[in-house]
Design a protein around this motif. Structure first.
Motif: not given
Length: 106
Positions: A71-77, A82, A84
């Protein structure tokens, strides 16, 4: 992120994947057992989405391979490219269902 924050967010994501599959209209069966969500297709193939609490990741196993998401920057990457989570699940599901499947995050 604390372990409890991770679990709350990751479990909500599994719920969101289930809802997205239901909303897609595709012929995909969902079965959840604890922190593991199994998507089963008419072809008999499966995609497994499971939580990896020790690493604070969500892992996906499909015919195309294995994928790890953080979870980074409001998303699962994806930890490698990277991409989504929901975009990748759409692509993987389309391939295994033999039809276009769009899974959107809420």
């Amino acid at each position: 992120m604390t372990d409890s924050e991770y679990l709350e967010l990751a479990e909500a994501t599994l719920d969101a994947v289930e809802q997205a599959v239901d909303a897609s209209g595709a012929d995909i069966e969902c079965e959840r057992s604890g922190n593991v969500l199994t998507l089963e297709f008419e072809t008999g193939t499966k995609i497994i989405v499971n939580l990896q609490a020790a690493m604070q990741e969500i892992w996906v196993a499909a015919k195309a391979g294995g994928f790890h998401y953080r979870y980074r920057d409001g998303k699962w990457l994806d930890t490698r490219d990277e991409s989504e989570l929901f975009a990748t699940l759409s692509t993987l599901s389309s391939g295994q269902a033999g039809e276009s499947v769009e899974l959107a995050a809420p």
